[in-house]
Motif scaffolding. Structure first.
Motif, mmCIF file in Angstrom:
data_model
loop_
_atom_site.group_PDB
_atom_site.id
_atom_site.type_symbol
_atom_site.label_atom_id
_atom_site.label_comp_id
_atom_site.label_asym_id
_atom_site.label_seq_id
_atom_site.Cartn_x
_atom_site.Cartn_y
_atom_site.Cartn_z
ATOM 1 N N LEU A 81 7.384 36.719 -37.261
ATOM 2 C CA LEU A 81 6.133 35.762 -37.253
ATOM 3 C C LEU A 81 6.252 34.429 -38.051
ATOM 4 C CD1 LEU A 81 3.494 38.533 -37.704
ATOM 5 C CD2 LEU A 81 4.280 37.584 -35.630
ATOM 6 N N MET A 82 6.787 34.859 -39.234
ATOM 7 C CA MET A 82 6.835 33.625 -40.457
ATOM 8 C C MET A 82 7.591 32.673 -40.043
ATOM 9 S SD MET A 82 4.764 32.924 -42.778
ATOM 10 C CE MET A 82 4.665 31.896 -44.119
ATOM 11 N N VAL A 83 8.772 32.902 -39.479
ATOM 12 C CA VAL A 83 9.877 31.620 -39.153
ATOM 13 C C VAL A 83 8.955 30.817 -38.071
ATOM 14 C CG1 VAL A 83 11.914 31.246 -38.126
ATOM 15 C CG2 VAL A 83 11.948 33.281 -39.517
ATOM 16 N N SER A 84 8.499 31.346 -37.129
ATOM 17 C CA SER A 84 7.804 30.369 -36.160
ATOM 18 C C SER A 84 6.435 29.719 -36.819
ATOM 19 C CB SER A 84 7.407 31.308 -34.833
ATOM 20 O OG SER A 84 6.552 32.187 -35.153
ATOM 21 N N ALA A 85 5.822 30.328 -37.681
ATOM 22 C CA ALA A 85 4.392 29.999 -38.293
ATOM 23 C C ALA A 85 4.441 28.346 -38.699
ATOM 24 C CB ALA A 85 3.919 30.763 -39.265
ATOM 25 N N PRO A 86 5.413 27.939 -39.420
ATOM 26 C CA PRO A 86 5.456 26.703 -40.049
ATOM 27 C C PRO A 86 5.788 25.672 -39.060
ATOM 28 C CG PRO A 86 7.348 27.831 -40.974
ATOM 29 C CD PRO A 86 6.457 28.944 -40.433
ATOM 30 N N ILE A 87 6.844 26.053 -38.014
ATOM 31 C CA ILE A 87 7.105 25.238 -37.071
ATOM 32 C C ILE A 87 5.965 24.944 -35.955
ATOM 33 C CG2 ILE A 87 8.650 24.914 -34.911
ATOM 34 C CD1 ILE A 87 10.583 27.040 -36.474
ATOM 35 N N MET A 88 5.173 25.848 -35.751
ATOM 36 C CA MET A 88 4.121 25.832 -34.944
ATOM 37 C C MET A 88 2.713 25.190 -35.534
ATOM 38 S SD MET A 88 1.843 29.098 -33.000
ATOM 39 C CE MET A 88 3.268 29.361 -32.102
ATOM 40 N N CYS A 89 2.831 25.380 -36.953
ATOM 41 C CA CYS A 89 1.621 24.824 -37.617
ATOM 42 C C CYS A 89 1.745 23.013 -37.583
ATOM 43 C CB CYS A 89 1.501 25.092 -39.023
ATOM 44 S SG CYS A 89 0.184 24.382 -39.957
ATOM 45 N N VAL A 90 3.158 22.774 -37.758
ATOM 46 C CA VAL A 90 3.446 21.216 -38.194
ATOM 47 C C VAL A 90 3.569 20.668 -36.780
ATOM 48 C CG1 VAL A 90 5.437 19.685 -38.817
ATOM 49 C CG2 VAL A 90 4.806 21.652 -40.350
ATOM 50 N N GLY A 91 4.226 21.415 -35.782
ATOM 51 C CA GLY A 91 4.312 20.820 -34.515
ATOM 52 C C GLY A 91 2.819 20.818 -33.713
ATOM 53 N N GLY A 92 1.903 21.585 -33.821
ATOM 54 C CA GLY A 92 0.674 21.523 -33.489
ATOM 55 C C GLY A 92 -0.207 20.350 -34.237
ATOM 56 N N VAL A 93 -0.017 20.244 -35.358
ATOM 57 C CA VAL A 93 -0.543 18.974 -36.109
ATOM 58 C C VAL A 93 -0.104 17.662 -35.507
ATOM 59 C CG1 VAL A 93 -0.852 17.841 -38.241
ATOM 60 C CG2 VAL A 93 -1.284 20.265 -38.313
ATOM 61 N N VAL A 94 1.283 17.496 -35.311
ATOM 62 C CA VAL A 94 1.632 16.259 -34.751
ATOM 63 C C VAL A 94 1.395 16.056 -33.413
ATOM 64 C CG1 VAL A 94 3.822 15.168 -34.340
ATOM 65 C CG2 VAL A 94 3.675 16.282 -36.335
ATOM 66 N N LEU A 95 1.376 16.941 -32.596
ATOM 67 C CA LEU A 95 1.259 16.670 -31.203
ATOM 68 C C LEU A 95 -0.524 16.628 -31.300
ATOM 69 C CD1 LEU A 95 3.348 19.541 -29.377
ATOM 70 C CD2 LEU A 95 3.408 17.149 -29.458
ATOM 71 N N ALA A 96 -1.466 17.302 -31.988
ATOM 72 C CA ALA A 96 -2.815 17.025 -31.818
ATOM 73 C C ALA A 96 -2.858 15.490 -32.319
ATOM 74 C CB ALA A 96 -3.521 18.098 -32.984
ATOM 75 N N LEU A 97 -2.329 15.034 -33.333
ATOM 76 C CA LEU A 97 -2.593 13.681 -33.931
ATOM 77 C C LEU A 97 -2.188 12.824 -32.510
ATOM 78 C CD1 LEU A 97 -1.173 13.966 -37.348
ATOM 79 C CD2 LEU A 97 -3.507 13.250 -36.771
ATOM 80 N N GLY A 98 -1.175 13.189 -31.892
ATOM 81 C CA GLY A 98 -0.755 12.181 -30.723
ATOM 82 C C GLY A 98 -1.781 12.387 -29.596
ATOM 83 N N LEU A 99 -2.519 13.397 -29.442
ATOM 84 C CA LEU A 99 -3.556 13.275 -28.288
ATOM 85 C C LEU A 99 -4.836 12.585 -28.871
ATOM 86 C CD1 LEU A 99 -3.373 17.115 -27.357
ATOM 87 C CD2 LEU A 99 -2.853 15.040 -25.922
ATOM 88 N N ASP A 100 -5.333 12.443 -30.118
ATOM 89 C CA ASP A 100 -6.389 11.836 -30.590
ATOM 90 C C ASP A 100 -6.460 11.880 -31.971
ATOM 91 O OD1 ASP A 100 -9.200 10.845 -29.105
ATOM 92 O OD2 ASP A 100 -9.719 11.707 -31.328
ATOM 93 N N VAL A 101 -6.115 10.705 -32.731
ATOM 94 C CA VAL A 101 -6.260 10.686 -34.155
ATOM 95 C C VAL A 101 -7.626 10.951 -34.848
ATOM 96 C CG1 VAL A 101 -5.914 8.988 -35.896
ATOM 97 C CG2 VAL A 101 -4.284 9.293 -34.271
ATOM 98 N N PRO A 102 -8.648 10.465 -34.309
ATOM 99 C CA PRO A 102 -10.260 10.678 -34.738
ATOM 100 C C PRO A 102 -10.529 12.123 -34.831
ATOM 101 C CG PRO A 102 -10.254 8.522 -33.502
ATOM 102 C CD PRO A 102 -8.905 9.459 -33.181
ATOM 103 N N LEU A 103 -10.253 12.833 -33.782
ATOM 104 C CA LEU A 103 -10.620 13.997 -33.396
ATOM 105 C C LEU A 103 -9.742 14.874 -34.546
ATOM 106 C CD1 LEU A 103 -12.667 15.914 -31.949
ATOM 107 C CD2 LEU A 103 -10.878 16.263 -30.300
ATOM 108 N N SER A 104 -8.734 14.391 -34.980
ATOM 109 C CA SER A 104 -7.698 15.427 -35.589
ATOM 110 C C SER A 104 -8.328 15.386 -37.180
ATOM 111 C CB SER A 104 -6.477 14.844 -35.753
ATOM 112 O OG SER A 104 -5.854 14.752 -34.531
ATOM 113 N N GLY A 105 -9.451 14.690 -37.573
ATOM 114 C CA GLY A 105 -10.090 14.887 -38.658
ATOM 115 C C GLY A 105 -10.748 16.394 -38.973
ATOM 116 N N VAL A 106 -10.837 16.909 -38.045
ATOM 117 C CA VAL A 106 -11.298 18.484 -37.862
ATOM 118 C C VAL A 106 -10.263 19.114 -38.711
ATOM 119 C CG1 VAL A 106 -12.037 20.437 -36.700
ATOM 120 C CG2 VAL A 106 -13.011 18.139 -36.108
ATOM 121 N N LEU A 107 -8.961 18.954 -38.215
ATOM 122 C CA LEU A 107 -7.631 19.681 -38.884
ATOM 123 C C LEU A 107 -7.684 19.361 -40.177
ATOM 124 C CD1 LEU A 107 -5.354 19.021 -36.103
ATOM 125 C CD2 LEU A 107 -6.466 20.915 -36.494
#
Length: 577
Positions: A135-161
């Motif tokens: 679990l833990m090996v994939s958790a930081p990769i998924m968290c960082v990757g999710g944040v980067v891709l979410a920012l790529g989709l819409d920066v203003p909405l990423s304020g929720v994160l």
């Protein structure tokens, strides 16, 4: 401590861990890519009615999903094998360390605590390693990757994160800080439950004899209640964690949908992007939840790691020699010169300046009142613990310089409390000499006056023996223990009050047979019963850890008040003479 333990023990498994990390990375990347493909299918295929686009990208999603599944299976395979190997190595290391302990270190930790550290504590660390790999090996990769891709989709909405992730982190940190002391208390109270239960199982006959069932039930209920109290407190905190996390997740999802709807209405965002953003939000939150699950395990595993390292870092007071002597003249001469023994922190030593010489072909007896240090003196010879002053010599060589196998072959000890292992009569007798023949076993049993009752047992030498020898009487255990030492055929025999459970007739017959069997060996007998040692070639009288007299029976009766007092407490003047 936990990180140091894992770093040390996982060093041999760098290659499978590297494969594990690579597979987890590929699996997580595939998981992160799927929402983007789904968004493209919605925006480019569903909205435009392009069936070909939907089918082609759908097939691509199926292919990526298969890659994700294969990588996940491989990662779990390597993670499970590595975690199992870690548990095996830790149990082996703790076992080896405990085996090297002297009686002093074993008494310091206590048998129940050592059992808990070898089993439950190791299991907690192993489980943490398994969860980390899966679990833990994939958790930081998924968290960082999710944040980067979410920012790529819409920066203003990423304020929720920006608001959600710190809130989750603070909540988890506050709960974990309170969990650690509770987990430490839980392991200590688990030790207590093990100790009480072990005492009650071992002392079952005594409990029944004194009708103390109610008292022991109350004692166990108290220990069990204390463990339950801590476990309930821990469970309450753990139960609080998931509602906090899920409430935060649900509120953040509502916020994303609310603000995302306004973004779509204003034309700043497409429907597919909102769907992908929600998926990334869930992946980010899932990674946080995985980390949360790990954080729940870390405090207990950290406490367990400290307890394991405490055992592994404890050095035995009986240190193997750097350049061991591997050969002796094999005559069996035993000399104790000015030996003393003091427990760490004790105000008074157990033994002081003890002088003793035991020669081959002679029987040397040690007698004294209870607590005079007789068993401790005998324990110095096979190095159950080392003398803190003076020296113990076997054939002119200090036992601290002897190879342990050579010392074990030269010195045979029958302890005060004989212990038999689960197995058969034969396996117990061959404990000191695995190559002994059946004829040698029967001969040893005959000398030890154990042959008649072994012949009556169903199976004879193959008759089953329960753990601790609980299915035979105390006198039978003593005779089997004596026979086990006779099978070993050492140069020096040490009998630590080994005839106390025998009747006088069996005692006399056994001593007569032993005299012939050990005629050329060195025999040292510790006994409370005067009749057992009165014919010894040399009698050493101990009183409060000091030698207060040495000589034969009639000599000591004439000029040693301590010995005379012991003798007359058991015999009349006429019998003593």
């Amino acid at each position: 401590m936990l990180i140091r333990l894992l770093r040390t023990c996982l060093r041999p498994y760098k290659k499978p861990i590297a494969w594990l990390v690579a597979l987890q990375f590929l699996q997580t990347c595939a998981t992160l890519y799927l929402p983007t493909l789904n968004a493209d299918i919605i925006d480019q295929g569903v909205v435009n009615g392009d069936t070909g686009y939907i089918l082609s990208y759908g097939a691509l999603m199926i292919g990526i999903s298969l890659v994700q599944v294969v990588c996940n299976i491989g990662a779990v395979y390597y993670g499970a094998r590595t975690a199992a190997a870690l548990g095996r190595d830790l149990r082996g290391a703790v076992f080896d360390r405990v085996q090297s302990f002297s009686a002093r270190e074993v008494a310091r930790f206590g048998a129940p605590s050592l059992i808990t550290r070898t089993t439950n504590d190791v299991q907690q660390v192993q489980m943490l390693a398994l969860m980390t790999f899966t679990l833990m090996v994939s958790a930081p990769i998924m968290c960082v990757g999710g944040v980067v891709l979410a920012l790529g989709l819409d920066v203003p909405l990423s304020g929720v994160l920006v608001a959600v992730v710190p809130v989750l982190g603070i909540c988890v940190t506050l709960i974990v800080r309170r969990l650690r002391p509770l987990f430490r208390a839980m392991q200590v109270r688990l030790d207590t439950v093990n100790r009480v239960l072990r005492e009650q199982i071992t002392g079952n006959r005594v409990i029944r004899a004194f009708v103390r069932d109610a008292y022991e039930e109350k004692r166990f209920r108290k220990a069990n209640g204390e463990l339950t109290e801590v476990a309930v407190g821990t469970g309450n905190l753990l139960a609080l964690m998931f509602p906090v996390v899920m409430t935060t997740v649900n509120l953040s999802s509502i916020a994303v949908v609310w603000f995302g709807a306004h973004r779509i209405d204003s034309g700043g965002m497409q429907i597919g992007d909102l769907t992908a953003f929600l998926a990334y939000l869930m992946q980010i939150v899932m990674s946080v939840m995985m980390a949360t699950f790990m954080f729940m395990m870390v405090p207990r595993a950290e406490v367990c790691a400290e307890r394991i390292m405490e055992v592994l870092e404890t050095e035995s007071s009986v240190v193997p020699p750097l350049a061991p002597v591997t050969e002796l003249r094999r005559h069996g001469l035993l000399e104790i010169r000015g030996a003393g023994f003091r427990y760490p922190g004790a105000e008074e030593p157990v033994l002081r300046n003890v002088e003793l010489v035991a020669r081959p072909g002679e029987t040397t007896a040690v007698i004294g009142s209870t607590g005079s240090g007789k068993s401790t003196l005998l324990g110095l010879i096979p190095r159950l613990f080392d003398a803190t002053e003076g020296e113990v010599l076997v054939d002119g060589t200090d036992v601290r310089n002897l190879d342990q196998k050579v010392l074990a072959k030269t010195v045979g000890l029958v302890p005060q409390k004989p212990y038999l292992f689960a197995g058969t009569v034969a396996t117990n007798l061959r404990y000191g000499n695995p190559d002994a023949t059946d004829e040698e076993l029967w001969h040893a049993l005959e000398v030890a006056q154990a042959k008649p009752f072994v012949e009556r047992l169903e199976g004879g030498l193959d008759a089953p023996i329960a753990q601790g020898g609980t299915n035979v009487s105390g006198g039978q255990r003593q005779r089997l223990a004596i026979a086990r030492t006779l099978v070993q055929r050492p140069e020096i025999y040490l009998f630590d009050d080994s005839f106390s459970a025998l009747d006088y007739a069996t005692d006399a017959a056994l001593r007569a047979a032993l005299a012939q069997e050990t005629a050329e060996a060195t025999v040292v007998i510790v006994a409370q019963r005067v009749s057992t040692i009165r014919d010894a070639d040399r009698i050493v009288v101990l009183d409060e850890g000091r030698v207060v007299g040495t000589g034969r029976h009639h000599e000591l009766m004439a000029d040693n008040d301590t010995y005379r007092e012991i003798v007359l407490s058991q015999l009349t003047e006429a019998e003593a003479a």
